[in-house]
Every structure is written in C-alpha cells, then in structure tokens.
Design a protein around this motif. Sequence first.
Motif, PDB file in Angstrom:
ATOM      1  N   PHE A 189      18.299   7.236   7.690  1.00 14.81           N
ATOM      2  CA  PHE A 189      19.020   6.151   8.238  1.00 14.81           C
ATOM      3  C   PHE A 189      19.618   5.406   7.557  1.00 14.81           C
ATOM      4  CE2 PHE A 189      14.156   6.595   9.775  1.00 14.81           C
ATOM      5  CZ  PHE A 189      13.958   7.349  10.585  1.00 14.81           C
ATOM      6  N   GLY A 190      20.027   5.494   6.519  1.00 17.13           N
ATOM      7  CA  GLY A 190      21.283   4.951   6.125  1.00 17.13           C
ATOM      8  C   GLY A 190      21.985   4.563   6.178  1.00 17.13           C
ATOM      9  N   GLY A 191      22.796   5.973   6.622  1.00 17.15           N
ATOM     10  CA  GLY A 191      23.758   5.937   7.369  1.00 17.15           C
ATOM     11  C   GLY A 191      24.991   5.078   7.707  1.00 17.15           C
ATOM     12  N   GLY A 192      26.192   4.942   7.151  1.00 17.85           N
ATOM     13  CA  GLY A 192      27.002   4.264   8.320  1.00 17.85           C
ATOM     14  C   GLY A 192      26.774   4.048   9.325  1.00 17.85           C
ATOM     15  N   THR A 193      26.678   5.702  10.020  1.00 14.83           N
ATOM     16  CA  THR A 193      26.804   6.215  11.878  1.00 14.83           C
ATOM     17  C   THR A 193      24.792   5.289  12.261  1.00 14.83           C
ATOM     18  OG1 THR A 193      27.728   8.104  11.454  1.00 14.83           O
ATOM     19  CG2 THR A 193      25.832   7.539  13.219  1.00 14.83           C
ATOM     20  N   VAL A 194      24.607   4.764  11.965  1.00 18.80           N
ATOM     21  CA  VAL A 194      23.433   4.300  11.941  1.00 18.80           C
ATOM     22  C   VAL A 194      23.750   2.906  12.175  1.00 18.80           C
ATOM     23  CG1 VAL A 194      21.286   4.070  11.932  1.00 18.80           C
ATOM     24  CG2 VAL A 194      21.549   6.080  11.033  1.00 18.80           C
ATOM     25  N   ALA A 244      26.473   1.472  12.137  1.00 22.25           N
ATOM     26  CA  ALA A 244      27.439   0.505  13.113  1.00 22.25           C
ATOM     27  C   ALA A 244      26.943   0.648  15.069  1.00 22.25           C
ATOM     28  CB  ALA A 244      28.481   1.194  13.201  1.00 22.25           C
ATOM     29  N   GLY A 245      25.964   1.491  14.237  1.00 20.70           N
ATOM     30  CA  GLY A 245      24.891   1.665  15.919  1.00 20.70           C
ATOM     31  C   GLY A 245      23.864   0.884  16.462  1.00 20.70           C
ATOM     32  N   ALA A 246      23.089   0.339  15.468  1.00 21.45           N
ATOM     33  CA  ALA A 246      22.458  -0.382  15.209  1.00 21.45           C
ATOM     34  C   ALA A 246      22.939  -2.502  15.117  1.00 21.45           C
ATOM     35  CB  ALA A 246      21.543  -0.993  13.722  1.00 21.45           C
ATOM     36  N   GLU A 247      24.108  -2.346  14.612  1.00 19.78           N
ATOM     37  CA  GLU A 247      24.900  -3.349  14.314  1.00 19.78           C
ATOM     38  C   GLU A 247      26.012  -3.982  16.359  1.00 19.78           C
ATOM     39  OE1 GLU A 247      28.278  -3.566  12.225  1.00 19.78           O
ATOM     40  OE2 GLU A 247      26.803  -4.267  10.105  1.00 19.78           O
ATOM     41  N   ARG A 248      25.890  -2.362  16.945  1.00 22.66           N
ATOM     42  CA  ARG A 248      26.933  -1.945  18.334  1.00 22.66           C
ATOM     43  C   ARG A 248      25.594  -3.064  19.250  1.00 22.66           C
ATOM     44  NH1 ARG A 248      28.856   2.467  16.295  1.00 22.66           N
ATOM     45  NH2 ARG A 248      26.942   3.726  17.803  1.00 22.66           N
ATOM     46  N   ALA A 274      23.407  -4.762  18.142  1.00 23.87           N
ATOM     47  CA  ALA A 274      22.930  -6.628  18.488  1.00 23.87           C
ATOM     48  C   ALA A 274      21.398  -6.226  17.303  1.00 23.87           C
ATOM     49  CB  ALA A 274      22.446  -7.333  19.239  1.00 23.87           C
ATOM     50  N   MET A 275      21.380  -5.417  16.827  1.00 20.51           N
ATOM     51  CA  MET A 275      19.808  -4.969  16.038  1.00 20.51           C
ATOM     52  C   MET A 275      20.268  -4.540  14.313  1.00 20.51           C
ATOM     53  SD  MET A 275      17.662  -4.151  18.304  1.00 20.51           S
ATOM     54  CE  MET A 275      17.014  -4.079  19.684  1.00 20.51           C
ATOM     55  N   ASN A 276      19.675  -4.612  13.704  1.00 19.84           N
ATOM     56  CA  ASN A 276      19.723  -3.998  11.873  1.00 19.84           C
ATOM     57  C   ASN A 276      19.127  -2.908  11.989  1.00 19.84           C
ATOM     58  OD1 ASN A 276      16.772  -4.231  11.771  1.00 19.84           O
ATOM     59  ND2 ASN A 276      16.802  -7.099  10.638  1.00 19.84           N
ATOM     60  N   VAL A 277      18.678  -2.381  10.828  1.00 24.40           N
ATOM     61  CA  VAL A 277      19.147  -0.739  10.925  1.00 24.40           C
ATOM     62  C   VAL A 277      16.889  -0.790  10.818  1.00 24.40           C
ATOM     63  CG1 VAL A 277      18.422   1.051   9.309  1.00 24.40           C
ATOM     64  CG2 VAL A 277      20.530   0.135   9.251  1.00 24.40           C
ATOM     65  N   TYR A 278      15.932  -1.640  10.642  1.00 22.86           N
ATOM     66  CA  TYR A 278      14.773  -1.801  10.271  1.00 22.86           C
ATOM     67  C   TYR A 278      14.457  -1.603  11.994  1.00 22.86           C
ATOM     68  CZ  TYR A 278       9.564  -2.908  10.041  1.00 22.86           C
ATOM     69  OH  TYR A 278       8.236  -2.366   9.639  1.00 22.86           O
ATOM     70  N   GLN A 279      14.819  -2.719  12.665  1.00 23.20           N
ATOM     71  CA  GLN A 279      14.918  -2.611  14.309  1.00 23.20           C
ATOM     72  C   GLN A 279      15.310  -1.365  15.163  1.00 23.20           C
ATOM     73  OE1 GLN A 279      17.222  -6.506  14.896  1.00 23.20           O
ATOM     74  NE2 GLN A 279      15.208  -7.835  15.067  1.00 23.20           N
ATOM     75  N   THR A 280      15.882  -1.178  14.641  1.00 30.77           N
ATOM     76  CA  THR A 280      16.465   0.171  15.472  1.00 30.77           C
ATOM     77  C   THR A 280      15.850   1.371  15.064  1.00 30.77           C
ATOM     78  OG1 THR A 280      19.096  -0.648  14.780  1.00 30.77           O
ATOM     79  CG2 THR A 280      18.542   2.505  15.447  1.00 30.77           C
ATOM     80  N   VAL A 304      20.523   5.300  18.550  1.00 35.39           N
ATOM     81  CA  VAL A 304      21.306   3.924  17.708  1.00 35.39           C
ATOM     82  C   VAL A 304      22.488   4.798  18.773  1.00 35.39           C
ATOM     83  CG1 VAL A 304      23.750   4.793  16.603  1.00 35.39           C
ATOM     84  CG2 VAL A 304      20.797   5.126  15.163  1.00 35.39           C
ATOM     85  N   ALA A 305      22.824   5.113  19.596  1.00 35.95           N
ATOM     86  CA  ALA A 305      23.490   5.149  21.041  1.00 35.95           C
ATOM     87  C   ALA A 305      22.944   5.726  21.834  1.00 35.95           C
ATOM     88  CB  ALA A 305      24.776   6.980  19.793  1.00 35.95           C
ATOM     89  N   PRO A 306      22.526   5.568  23.028  1.00 37.14           N
ATOM     90  CA  PRO A 306      21.816   5.546  24.245  1.00 37.14           C
ATOM     91  C   PRO A 306      23.022   5.681  25.084  1.00 37.14           C
ATOM     92  CG  PRO A 306      21.526   3.296  23.496  1.00 37.14           C
ATOM     93  CD  PRO A 306      22.673   3.706  22.286  1.00 37.14           C
ATOM     94  N   PRO A 307      22.924   6.376  26.287  1.00 40.90           N
ATOM     95  CA  PRO A 307      23.931   6.417  27.494  1.00 40.90           C
ATOM     96  C   PRO A 307      24.114   4.921  28.029  1.00 40.90           C
ATOM     97  CG  PRO A 307      22.089   7.435  28.061  1.00 40.90           C
ATOM     98  CD  PRO A 307      21.713   7.354  26.272  1.00 40.90           C
ATOM     99  N   GLN A 308      25.401   4.948  28.550  1.00 41.60           N
ATOM    100  CA  GLN A 308      24.963   4.044  29.562  1.00 41.60           C
ATOM    101  C   GLN A 308      23.898   3.890  30.943  1.00 41.60           C
ATOM    102  OE1 GLN A 308      26.801   0.441  29.123  1.00 41.60           O
ATOM    103  NE2 GLN A 308      26.898   1.783  26.642  1.00 41.60           N
ATOM    104  N   GLY A 309      23.832   3.244  31.463  1.00 38.69           N
ATOM    105  CA  GLY A 309      22.813   3.065  32.828  1.00 38.69           C
ATOM    106  C   GLY A 309      22.148   1.931  32.513  1.00 38.69           C
ATOM    107  N   ASP A 310      22.085   1.755  33.596  1.00 35.40           N
ATOM    108  CA  ASP A 310      21.442   0.039  33.857  1.00 35.40           C
ATOM    109  C   ASP A 310      19.984   0.190  34.379  1.00 35.40           C
ATOM    110  OD1 ASP A 310      21.372   1.514  36.533  1.00 35.40           O
ATOM    111  OD2 ASP A 310      21.968   0.395  38.060  1.00 35.40           O
ATOM    112  N   TRP A 311      18.934   1.318  33.924  1.00 37.26           N
ATOM    113  CA  TRP A 311      17.548   1.936  34.597  1.00 37.26           C
ATOM    114  C   TRP A 311      16.517   0.190  33.414  1.00 37.26           C
ATOM    115  CZ3 TRP A 311      20.242   5.355  31.611  1.00 37.26           C
ATOM    116  CH2 TRP A 311      21.211   6.115  32.007  1.00 37.26           C
ATOM    117  N   LEU A 312      16.605   0.392  34.466  1.00 37.85           N
ATOM    118  CA  LEU A 312      14.673  -1.132  33.885  1.00 37.85           C
ATOM    119  C   LEU A 312      13.551  -0.086  33.918  1.00 37.85           C
ATOM    120  CD1 LEU A 312      16.085  -4.324  35.519  1.00 37.85           C
ATOM    121  CD2 LEU A 312      16.384  -3.427  33.656  1.00 37.85           C
ATOM    122  N   TYR A 313      13.277   1.419  34.837  1.00 40.25           N
ATOM    123  CA  TYR A 313      11.823   1.403  34.842  1.00 40.25           C
ATOM    124  C   TYR A 313      12.293   2.881  34.325  1.00 40.25           C
ATOM    125  CZ  TYR A 313      11.799  -3.177  37.175  1.00 40.25           C
ATOM    126  OH  TYR A 313      11.993  -4.222  37.511  1.00 40.25           O
TER     127      TYR A 313
END
Length: 281
Positions: A129-134, A136-140, A142-148, A235-244
Amino acid sequence: MQIYTPPSRPRRTIRLTSRGRTALIVTGAVVAATAVAVPLLSTDEKKEPLALVVPEGWRAGQVYEAVDKVLALPGGTTKKSLEKANLKLPNDASGNPEGYLFPATYPIDKKSTPVSLLTYMVDTANKRFGGGTVTAGAERNAMNVYQTVTVASMVQAEAATKKDMGRVARVIYNRLDRGMPLQMDSTINYALNRNTLRTSENDTRLNSPYNTYVRMGLPPSPIANPGEEAMRAAVAPPQGDWLYFVTVKPGDTRFTADYEEHRRNVAEFNRTNKSASPKSG
C-alpha cells in the motif's frame, strides 16, 4: 505444505449501496492458488511447515482467532499480543491493525509467534500500500493512504465480483463528494460483529461511529482487510455518476445515478429474493 484455513462462514451474495458482503472464506487449496505468497518467517528443514491463509475481506478478529488456532494458543492470546507488537501502522490507525493484516499465505514453523505473524502481515501491507501509485491515487481522490485503505475495505465487503469493485468505489466517492451518507450495511455489520443479509430500521439507528446511515463520511477505520484488487479499485475507480447499486441476482449487479431506477431494481430484487429485506441507499 499443509494449509490451515479456519472454518468457513456463509458468503454474502446480495447487496445494495447499503449492503455489506461477508468475508470470503474458501478452502485452503483455492486460497493458496490466489493469495499472495510471502517468504518464510523462519526455516525448519526437518518437516514441512503449516501455512496460515488469510483470505481477502477477513476482519482483524478473524485473523487473531486463526493465529491462536494455528499456533495452538489459548483464545485471545494474539489479540493481547498487540500491546507489545509495536506494529508499524499509520498514525490515523491509533494502534488498530484493521485493514493492514494483509491477505496472503503465511508459512508457519516452530519459531512463529503472534507478534512475528502480525508484524509480517503489517509489513507486507505497508509494502503493497505504500508505493507511489497508491499515494498519487489517494491524493487524486482527496484522501490519504489510510482513508484509501478504509474505502478499499468497504469495496471488499460490498462488491459481489472483482468486476464490480471499481464501480462500488466510485459510488463511495460520488456519495462523499455530494455530501450524502454512505449508508453501507457492511459498516453496521462491522460494528455489531456480524455478517447478515438483513438490516432492520432499528439497526440503522445504531449509536456507533460505524453507522454510515446517520454519520457522514468514512467510518473511523477500515472494516476488513482488503486485497490488492480492492485497493486498486479504491485508488483508481472508473469514471461514472453512479450513486446506487443492488445485486438483483448473482452476476447481475445494477449501478445507477437515478433513484427511481434504483427503486425499480430493488423491487425486482424483492420479487426475486422474498426471504431477504434489502434497504435502499
């Protein structure tokens, strides 16, 4: 190598936005084929070691119980060992390793102890979980790694299949962005230390920081130990407007941004599964 896997519990197959999934417990042979193998903690050339399998989605309590059993220790020994384990956890974890007991196959020999096993699990999680990809994805998001990791734990609990994981993660982020409560039954199940398809109206009024029906935002900690697939989804979910979302039947999980469409999907679920009583998110 002998594989030790504690007794299984029923696997959850139905979910809404507010539905949780039980930890996937499978036979040692199947898990061993998919789990991440980690190096031996120590070597015993005289006999082949046991191996403890930690499946994706197990809660910390299940891991503690399994370690006690595989090491033939009195119940509660592993949990008590946390006081002296000095695990390398994020500050946000406040000493709670939930989410960081990485799912993998852990060989066991006569030198293995609860502290050595828990340390190895957490160290493995930190590497995964500690790599740069994780980061960077967490920051995109608006999370930190623990929240992710917390998001990944809900994805692990809620998604019916690996294919659904990314969309479940997107639902979580979309709800957070819109100021909507997450309304995940999996977090209530965690608070009550249970696995169930049913969540009553009374359950949704539970006074707990893990009740995401009445409390906004993420739960205060992960609710399970996610695997790499769930973490990638968070870290990198697809784009979409789903809510349910609701799984109408196995293999048929429907995601939507339209509440009325969601209600129709829930109604179809109710007709197909009369014994269950899902709630709309």
